[in-house]
Motif scaffolding. Structure first.
Motif, PDB file in Angstrom:
ATOM      1  N   GLN A  84       1.237  12.179   3.036  1.00 24.84           N
ATOM      2  CA  GLN A  84      -0.050  12.012   2.169  1.00 24.84           C
ATOM      3  C   GLN A  84      -0.236  10.520   2.466  1.00 24.84           C
ATOM      4  O   GLN A  84      -1.515   9.992   2.735  1.00 24.84           O
ATOM      5  N   VAL A  85       0.529   9.727   2.310  1.00 24.34           N
ATOM      6  CA  VAL A  85       0.387   8.282   2.575  1.00 24.34           C
ATOM      7  C   VAL A  85       0.159   7.800   3.871  1.00 24.34           C
ATOM      8  O   VAL A  85      -0.794   6.834   4.187  1.00 24.34           O
ATOM      9  N   ALA A  86       0.776   8.347   4.888  1.00 24.99           N
ATOM     10  CA  ALA A  86       0.476   8.187   6.310  1.00 24.99           C
ATOM     11  C   ALA A  86      -1.058   8.435   6.520  1.00 24.99           C
ATOM     12  O   ALA A  86      -1.678   7.794   7.118  1.00 24.99           O
ATOM     13  N   TYR A  87      -1.452   9.642   6.003  1.00 25.63           N
ATOM     14  CA  TYR A  87      -3.061  10.046   6.137  1.00 25.63           C
ATOM     15  C   TYR A  87      -3.825   8.962   5.551  1.00 25.63           C
ATOM     16  O   TYR A  87      -4.881   8.598   6.123  1.00 25.63           O
ATOM     17  N   ASP A  88      -3.436   8.706   4.326  1.00 24.18           N
ATOM     18  CA  ASP A  88      -4.336   7.594   3.554  1.00 24.18           C
ATOM     19  C   ASP A  88      -4.628   6.360   4.298  1.00 24.18           C
ATOM     20  O   ASP A  88      -5.532   5.424   4.340  1.00 24.18           O
ATOM     21  N   LEU A  89      -3.423   6.175   4.938  1.00 23.18           N
ATOM     22  CA  LEU A  89      -3.406   4.517   5.624  1.00 23.18           C
ATOM     23  C   LEU A  89      -3.708   4.488   7.190  1.00 23.18           C
ATOM     24  O   LEU A  89      -3.876   3.605   7.806  1.00 23.18           O
ATOM     25  N   GLY A  90      -3.790   5.879   7.420  1.00 17.32           N
ATOM     26  CA  GLY A  90      -4.193   6.041   9.014  1.00 17.32           C
ATOM     27  C   GLY A  90      -3.039   5.553  10.056  1.00 17.32           C
ATOM     28  O   GLY A  90      -3.239   5.211  11.083  1.00 17.32           O
ATOM     29  N   ILE A  91      -1.799   5.794   9.766  1.00 16.43           N
ATOM     30  CA  ILE A  91      -0.355   5.533  10.225  1.00 16.43           C
ATOM     31  C   ILE A  91       0.307   6.808  10.280  1.00 16.43           C
ATOM     32  O   ILE A  91       0.060   7.824   9.686  1.00 16.43           O
ATOM     33  N   SER A  92       1.434   6.769  11.240  1.00 15.44           N
ATOM     34  CA  SER A  92       2.233   7.948  11.324  1.00 15.44           C
ATOM     35  C   SER A  92       3.201   8.060  10.291  1.00 15.44           C
ATOM     36  O   SER A  92       3.572   6.940   9.439  1.00 15.44           O
ATOM     37  N   GLU A  93       4.017   9.341  10.067  1.00 18.73           N
ATOM     38  CA  GLU A  93       4.692   9.409   8.815  1.00 18.73           C
ATOM     39  C   GLU A  93       6.102   8.563   9.204  1.00 18.73           C
ATOM     40  O   GLU A  93       6.453   8.152   8.471  1.00 18.73           O
ATOM     41  N   LYS A 115       0.752  -1.348  -0.156  1.00 24.31           N
ATOM     42  CA  LYS A 115       0.035  -0.092   0.087  1.00 24.31           C
ATOM     43  C   LYS A 115       0.942   1.261  -0.006  1.00 24.31           C
ATOM     44  O   LYS A 115       0.504   2.405  -0.590  1.00 24.31           O
ATOM     45  N   VAL A 116       1.969   1.155   0.842  1.00 24.97           N
ATOM     46  CA  VAL A 116       2.744   2.204   0.913  1.00 24.97           C
ATOM     47  C   VAL A 116       3.552   2.470  -0.654  1.00 24.97           C
ATOM     48  O   VAL A 116       3.712   3.685  -0.984  1.00 24.97           O
TER      49      VAL A 116
END
Length: 208
Positions: free
Chosen positions: A164-173, A151-152
Motif C-alpha cells: 500500500q505504501v508502494a502504491y501511495d508513493l508510486g514506487i515498487s514494493e 514518507k515510508v
C-alpha cells in the motif's frame, strides 16, 4: 534583488490570512505561497527554486505530529522553519527544534509576536534554547531520514502495508522494503513494530 519567497502551510484560511499580514509587515517584498495540507506544502517546497522561510502548522491534513516538520526539513534543509501551533509550547518547542525547526510561536500569540518571529527567522536567528528541555535521541534519528524514508515511515505509522505504501508513493514494493531496511538501521531498531513505536515520538498533544 530577487524577492524572498515564504511558504505558509496551515489548513485554516483565516489564520493563513493573519500569517500573510505578519509576513507583509516583516518582509513587504516577500512572495507568499500558501498550502492547506501537508502534501501541498511538500510539493510547493520541492518545486520552489528559492524558499526563504516556511511557516508551518503542526496539525493539518496529511500531517502526523512532528512528521511534517521532519519531512519539510528533509526536503529543504537550508530553509528555516517556524512552527505556528496550538500545541503546548513547553513540550512542543524543543521537539520541533529536534526535527529541524528554528522557532515556535503559539497560535494564541498576537500579530506583533508573529511578525517578530518571521523577522528573526529571515535574519537567520534561532529561538533561544538554553532554558528549554533537551531533545530526545530518537527525535534526532527520525530527523536524519531522507524525504522518501520519512514518507515510508509515516505510511507505516498510518498502518499501511508495504504494497500500500508502494502504491501511495508510486514506487515498487521492493523499493519500500529497501527503505525500511535503511529506516531500521538509522533508527537503531530491529523490526517494523519497533519502528512504529519510534515514529510515535513524532506525536504531540494539542490544546482544545
Amino acid at each position: 534583488m530577487t524577492a524572498r519567497r515564504i511558504l505558509i502551510a496551515d489548513d485554516h484560511p483565516l489564520f493563513r490570512q493573519a500569517l500573510r499580514l505578519a509576513v507583509s509587515r516583516a518582509a513587504p517584498d516577500a512572495v507568499v505561497i500558501e498550502a492547506g495540507q501537508l502534501g501541498e506544502a511538500v510539493d510547493a517546497a520541492r518545486a520552489a527554486s528559492r524558499l526563504d522561510l516556511i511557516l508551518l502548522d503542526l496539525r493539518m491534513p496529511g500531517s502526523e505530529g512532528f512528521g511534517g516538520v521532519a519531512l519539510l526539513h528533509a526536503e529543504r534543509p537550508d530553509t528555516p522553519i517556524v512552527v505556528i501551533s496550538s500545541a503546548d509550547e513547553a513540550e512542543a518547542a524543543p521537539r520541533a527544534r529536534a526535527y529541524g525547526a528554528v522557532g515556535f510561536v503559539s497560535k494564541t500569540a498576537d500579530l506583533a509576536a508573529l511578525e517578530a518571529a518571521v523577522a528573526r527567522a529571515l535574519a537567520g536567528e534561532r529561538d533561544v534554547a538554553s532554558d528549554l528541555p533537551p531533545t530526545d535521541d530518537m527525535a534526532v534519528r527520525v530527523a536524519s531520514l531522507t524525504p522518501t524514508e520519512l514518507k515510508v515511515l509515516l505510511g507505516v505509522l498510518a498502518g499501511r502495508l508495504n504494497k500500500q505504501v508502494a502504491y501511495d508513493l508510486g514506487i515498487s514494493e521492493g523499493t519500500v522494503k529497501g527503505h525500511m531496511t535503511a529506516i531500521l538501521r538509522k533508527l537503531g531498531v530491529q523490526n517494523r513494530t519497533q519502528a512504529v513505536l519510534a515514529a510515535r515520538a513524532m506525536d504531540v498533544h494539542f490544546a482544545d
